[in-house]
Design a protein around this motif. Sequence first.
Motif, PDB file in Angstrom:
ATOM      1  N   ASN A  31      20.760 -33.977 -12.016  1.00  0.00           N
ATOM      2  CA  ASN A  31      21.517 -34.217 -10.786  1.00  0.00           C
ATOM      3  C   ASN A  31      22.830 -33.029 -10.658  1.00  0.00           C
ATOM      4  N   GLN A  39      18.393 -28.123  -5.129  1.00  0.00           N
ATOM      5  CA  GLN A  39      18.238 -29.357  -5.382  1.00  0.00           C
ATOM      6  C   GLN A  39      18.088 -29.992  -3.933  1.00  0.00           C
ATOM      7  N   ALA A  40      18.889 -29.683  -3.152  1.00  0.00           N
ATOM      8  CA  ALA A  40      18.951 -30.599  -1.817  1.00  0.00           C
ATOM      9  C   ALA A  40      17.495 -30.200  -1.019  1.00  0.00           C
ATOM     10  N   CYS A  41      16.825 -29.138  -1.587  1.00  0.00           N
ATOM     11  CA  CYS A  41      15.712 -28.618  -0.848  1.00  0.00           C
ATOM     12  C   CYS A  41      14.517 -29.443  -1.681  1.00  0.00           C
ATOM     13  N   GLY A  42      14.661 -29.817  -2.614  1.00  0.00           N
ATOM     14  CA  GLY A  42      13.627 -30.461  -3.496  1.00  0.00           C
ATOM     15  C   GLY A  42      13.282 -29.641  -4.396  1.00  0.00           C
ATOM     16  N   ALA A  43      13.960 -28.317  -4.669  1.00  0.00           N
ATOM     17  CA  ALA A  43      13.245 -27.362  -5.690  1.00  0.00           C
ATOM     18  C   ALA A  43      13.731 -27.599  -7.168  1.00  0.00           C
ATOM     19  N   TYR A  44      14.887 -28.005  -7.237  1.00  0.00           N
ATOM     20  CA  TYR A  44      15.470 -28.317  -8.732  1.00  0.00           C
ATOM     21  C   TYR A  44      15.751 -29.783  -8.794  1.00  0.00           C
ATOM     22  N   THR A  45      14.871 -30.344 -10.166  1.00  0.00           N
ATOM     23  CA  THR A  45      14.626 -31.637 -10.119  1.00  0.00           C
ATOM     24  C   THR A  45      15.061 -31.844 -11.669  1.00  0.00           C
TER      25      THR A  45
END
Length: 449
Positions: free
Chosen positions: A221, A212-218
């Motif tokens: 939260n 998520q921090a890398c933007g892959a999991y959206t």
Amino acid sequence: MLEKCFKLKEHGTTVKQEVLAGLTTFLTMAYILAVNPNILGTVMNASGVFVATALASAIATFVMAFLANYPIGLSAGLGLNAYFAYTVCLGELANEANPFTIALTAVFVEGIIFIILSFFKFREQIINSIPQNLKYGISAGIGLFIAFIGMQNAHIIVANDATIVGLGSFSDLDMDLALIGLIIIAVLVHYNVTGGVLIGIISIWIIGMILQACGAYTAANLFPDFSNGLQLGGITETAFKLNFGWAFSHLIQFIAITFSFLYVDLFDTVGTVVGVADKAGLLDKDGNLPRVGQVFIADAVGTTVGALLGTSTVTSFVESSAGVAAGGRTGLTAFTTGCMFLVSIVLSPIFLAIPSFATAPALIYVGMLMLMSISKVKFDGDIADAVGAYLAVVMMPLAYSIATGIMFAVLAWVLLKVATKKAKDVSPIMWGVFVLFVARIIVLITNFQ
């Protein structure tokens, strides 16, 4: 002190092992702290339901720990909360003012009835009267059921119009992460890593947060969110909101509602206790569970206290099997789980942030362990034993109900005993359970007409 209280050496366990098992059980149960307020929040104050659920779970699990000394956690039962909100409050009582107060009264009365029945050892006699083959079938059926729940939570199995259920999409990261988590748990267990199930849950959660921090999991939260505060004051909107006035003025309808709660709670608890006890090696040589009466008292006390605080029926959780798989054998596991429910009240954003794809692998793995009980079922012996056990195995996941699985198992077992001229094998208790299930079917038929 812990040794004297929980008899750790006698059960071949340690404080560290029990604490890790308790944490594992809690993490696999923690979803109820999010799910129950969502469901009951349709008719009650959601924040109040959250606090009530955490407190009632802690109290009931402490009773289990100190009175029964078993590694079983308790909380608001799934299915029962949906019946409470949608069938009773938004259905049967939709035209009444504050219908949740009537439903809470029914749950409270159910709890009192169970406390009385526990002193007369009624539920204890039921669980000890279930034939050995059926007990193994129940354990295996629960294994398939919780594995199915885990796979649904992780989107591995999804709804499908053509075949009812089907395989999820590998483009869904929830599914991918859950499968990776299952492999992590299996590898850790293979190498006898203490707390392997718990480590697997936390590891895959951390991997999800990294993605998520890398933007892959959206999809959601995954990080704890303290922005809305703790919101604990809602308990004043749910606690001690019973309505005996309506109950007495609508006695027949109230009895019907109470019986429905009573039925599902009774047989869900019986099935869960049999399955968890078998997996933990707690059944004696005759297949009976020592101190089972204390187990039921914990369940009954939890239900009664829960109703007073403002939540639906409290029952033993099949997810306790995850703690057993992590090494839990005594009440210290349950005590740890109860403590975590108390801690969750002030650290709710952290516990509610644990995603379902992180806990799903634990449920799937434990489902496999419980399914192993099927190897003890004697399919080549008495036909009643074989068919009864078989129906317990297949009906629990397919009907999505432990109680329904037990119903089909018992009905088939008794009818086949009579048909094969072995009615003398049917104990008075099993005849009583048979009659209860027949009555339940009549009620279901009446409701659908």
